[in-house]
Design a protein around this motif. Structure first.
Motif, PDB file in Angstrom:
ATOM      1  N   SER A   1      -4.108  -0.850   7.107  1.00  0.00           N
ATOM      2  CA  SER A   1      -3.316  -1.236   8.351  1.00  0.00           C
ATOM      3  C   SER A   1      -1.769  -1.188   8.177  1.00  0.00           C
ATOM      4  O   SER A   1      -1.394  -1.250   9.106  1.00  0.00           O
ATOM      5  CB  SER A   1      -3.727  -2.781   8.509  1.00  0.00           C
TER       6      SER A   1
ATOM      7  N   ILE B   1      -1.138  -7.955   2.719  1.00  0.00           N
ATOM      8  CA  ILE B   1      -2.537  -7.816   2.805  1.00  0.00           C
ATOM      9  C   ILE B   1      -2.966  -6.946   1.482  1.00  0.00           C
ATOM     10  O   ILE B   1      -4.107  -7.201   0.741  1.00  0.00           O
ATOM     11  CB  ILE B   1      -3.131  -7.023   3.942  1.00  0.00           C
ATOM     12  N   HIS B   2      -2.367  -5.894   1.085  1.00  0.00           N
ATOM     13  CA  HIS B   2      -2.736  -5.094  -0.057  1.00  0.00           C
ATOM     14  C   HIS B   2      -2.893  -5.876  -1.227  1.00  0.00           C
ATOM     15  O   HIS B   2      -3.831  -5.842  -1.900  1.00  0.00           O
ATOM     16  CB  HIS B   2      -1.431  -4.135  -0.303  1.00  0.00           C
ATOM     17  N   ASP B   3      -1.900  -6.966  -1.590  1.00  0.00           N
ATOM     18  CA  ASP B   3      -2.026  -7.874  -2.567  1.00  0.00           C
ATOM     19  C   ASP B   3      -3.301  -8.631  -2.684  1.00  0.00           C
ATOM     20  O   ASP B   3      -4.145  -8.828  -3.717  1.00  0.00           O
ATOM     21  CB  ASP B   3      -0.741  -8.598  -3.072  1.00  0.00           C
TER      22      ASP B   3
ATOM     23  N   PHE C   1      -8.798   3.862  -0.966  1.00  0.00           N
ATOM     24  CA  PHE C   1      -9.162   2.791   0.135  1.00  0.00           C
ATOM     25  C   PHE C   1      -9.058   3.154   1.677  1.00  0.00           C
ATOM     26  O   PHE C   1      -8.085   3.877   1.845  1.00  0.00           O
ATOM     27  CB  PHE C   1      -8.364   1.652  -0.095  1.00  0.00           C
TER      28      PHE C   1
ATOM     29  N   ILE D   1       1.797  -8.636   7.230  1.00  0.00           N
ATOM     30  CA  ILE D   1       1.219  -7.416   6.901  1.00  0.00           C
ATOM     31  C   ILE D   1       1.352  -6.779   5.429  1.00  0.00           C
ATOM     32  O   ILE D   1       0.447  -6.155   5.045  1.00  0.00           O
ATOM     33  CB  ILE D   1       1.443  -6.224   7.848  1.00  0.00           C
ATOM     34  N   ASN D   2       2.531  -6.971   4.948  1.00  0.00           N
ATOM     35  CA  ASN D   2       2.830  -6.526   3.430  1.00  0.00           C
ATOM     36  C   ASN D   2       2.293  -7.203   2.569  1.00  0.00           C
ATOM     37  O   ASN D   2       1.995  -6.738   1.218  1.00  0.00           O
ATOM     38  CB  ASN D   2       4.464  -6.683   3.188  1.00  0.00           C
TER      39      ASN D   2
ATOM     40  N   SER E   1      -5.886  -8.216   8.501  1.00  0.00           N
ATOM     41  CA  SER E   1      -5.112  -7.392   9.736  1.00  0.00           C
ATOM     42  C   SER E   1      -5.117  -7.840  11.128  1.00  0.00           C
ATOM     43  O   SER E   1      -4.187  -7.844  11.630  1.00  0.00           O
ATOM     44  CB  SER E   1      -5.297  -5.989   9.403  1.00  0.00           C
TER      45      SER E   1
ATOM     46  N   SER F   1       0.857  -1.111   0.154  1.00  0.00           N
ATOM     47  CA  SER F   1      -0.026   0.207   0.073  1.00  0.00           C
ATOM     48  C   SER F   1       0.784   1.116  -0.205  1.00  0.00           C
ATOM     49  O   SER F   1       2.031   1.369   0.728  1.00  0.00           O
ATOM     50  CB  SER F   1      -1.033   0.054   1.078  1.00  0.00           C
TER      51      SER F   1
ATOM     52  N   ARG G   1      -6.122  -8.030  -1.061  1.00  0.00           N
ATOM     53  CA  ARG G   1      -7.174  -7.006  -1.321  1.00  0.00           C
ATOM     54  C   ARG G   1      -7.392  -6.978  -2.808  1.00  0.00           C
ATOM     55  O   ARG G   1      -8.497  -7.357  -3.565  1.00  0.00           O
ATOM     56  CB  ARG G   1      -7.057  -5.791  -0.852  1.00  0.00           C
ATOM     57  N   GLN G   2      -6.479  -6.781  -3.767  1.00  0.00           N
ATOM     58  CA  GLN G   2      -6.417  -6.612  -5.011  1.00  0.00           C
ATOM     59  C   GLN G   2      -6.913  -7.812  -5.541  1.00  0.00           C
ATOM     60  O   GLN G   2      -7.824  -7.890  -6.778  1.00  0.00           O
ATOM     61  CB  GLN G   2      -5.117  -6.166  -5.331  1.00  0.00           C
TER      62      GLN G   2
ATOM     63  N   GLU H   1      -9.620  -6.835   4.412  1.00  0.00           N
ATOM     64  CA  GLU H   1      -8.506  -6.017   4.936  1.00  0.00           C
ATOM     65  C   GLU H   1      -8.591  -6.331   6.541  1.00  0.00           C
ATOM     66  O   GLU H   1      -7.610  -6.294   7.126  1.00  0.00           O
ATOM     67  CB  GLU H   1      -8.730  -4.561   4.565  1.00  0.00           C
ATOM     68  N   GLU H   2      -9.782  -5.958   6.673  1.00  0.00           N
ATOM     69  CA  GLU H   2     -10.042  -6.155   8.485  1.00  0.00           C
ATOM     70  C   GLU H   2      -9.653  -7.397   8.909  1.00  0.00           C
ATOM     71  O   GLU H   2      -8.934  -7.620   9.950  1.00  0.00           O
ATOM     72  CB  GLU H   2     -11.548  -5.692   8.693  1.00  0.00           C
TER      73      GLU H   2
END
Lengths: 125, 139
Positions: free
Chosen positions: A33, B16-18, A63, B13-14, B49, A3, B20-21, B45-46
């Motif tokens: 997050s 999560i973005h991918d 987002f 944590i790194n 995380s 992100s 989501r996509q 996401e929620e």
């Protein structure tokens, strides 16, 4: 790729001298997050430099999650301790979805116009 | 039911973005409307995380993410190997209390999930996997 959140800062003074200085934090990208700490750190930095009125421009957010709202909430509490406040400007569709779903749009003043938002920080006598 | 496995493997944590996509892409490919896609991506996401920060405490851990779609509903199922945690037993929080200066804003993510889905369920397998599923009706 992870992100990204870009934060740009500008300071504004309303038209008349009674209006207080307002710092605008313009957010672009994702407030989630993994990026919420960037907002929190930047907000803490400017609050420690005597900023108390913050307008968060949310128009560039594609987002936002609860971690992002939490960062805004924490910032709001810090400005209140200094007698100031946090207000929100032009929430994007993604921002509005989360603000409305959690009812945060009732707790923060939300503006669509920059000048009106700046003027709203004028102290009430 | 059109079922697709979005991911199976280790996450932190790194990632999560991918994820989501990937989820958004899979949902859009199945013709879901923007609101449903955006809502379920927020759920991903929620919950991810939550798993990464609390179940795995910031370390890498195993995760499976699956999406099921049919004519009336979209369902996201997420499996993890963290300690037993039943999302359905978490008490709802009062949003009005969150913004008071003394309030602790924990639990916002789960509250957001609750408000974005029509149903959620949880199970724990004998081999130590949590499975949490989030269903949203399709208009």
């Amino acid at each position: 790729m992870g992100s990204t959140l870009n934060i740009s800062i500008s300071t504004h003074q309303g038209d008349d001298k009674l209006t207080e200085t307002v710092t605008v934090l313009s957010l672009k990208g994702e407030l989630d997050s993994s990026t919420y700490k960037d907002l929190q750190a930047k907000a803490e930095e400017i609050i420690s430099e005597d900023t108390k009125n913050i307008l968060i421009d949310m128009s560039g957010l594609n987002f936002i999650g609860s971690a992002g709202l939490r960062a805004i909430h924490t910032t709001s509490n810090s400005t209140k301790e200094k007698g100031g406040s946090v207000k929100l400007l032009k929430p994007s569709e993604a921002s509005q979805r989360v603000l409305k779903t959690l009812g945060f749009d009732q707790f923060f003043e939300v503006f669509q116009d920059l000048d009106k938002a700046i003027d709203s920080f004028k102290p009430v006598h | 039911m059109d079922s697709i496995c979005i991911y199976s493997g280790e996450v932190d944590i790194n990632d999560i973005h991918d994820l989501r996509q990937h989820t958004e892409h899979a949902l859009k490919q199945r013709g879901l409307d923007d609101d449903t896609c955006a809502s379920l991506v927020i759920v991903v996401e929620e919950w991810l995380s939550n798993i990464v920060n609390y179940a795995y405490q910031g370390k890498k851990g195993e995760l499976e993410l699956k999406v099921d779609v049919n004519d009336s509903q979209a369902r996201i199922c997420i499996r993890d190997q963290g300690p037993e945690f039943n999302i359905t037993s978490v008490k709802a929080i009062q949003i009005k209390d969150v913004n008071s200066p003394d309030a602790k804003p924990g639990g916002l993510g789960i509250e957001l999930i609750r408000r974005l889905v029509d149903d959620l369920d949880y199970s724990r397998s004998e081999d130590g996997w949590n499975q949490s599923c989030f269903r949203r009706n399709i208009q």
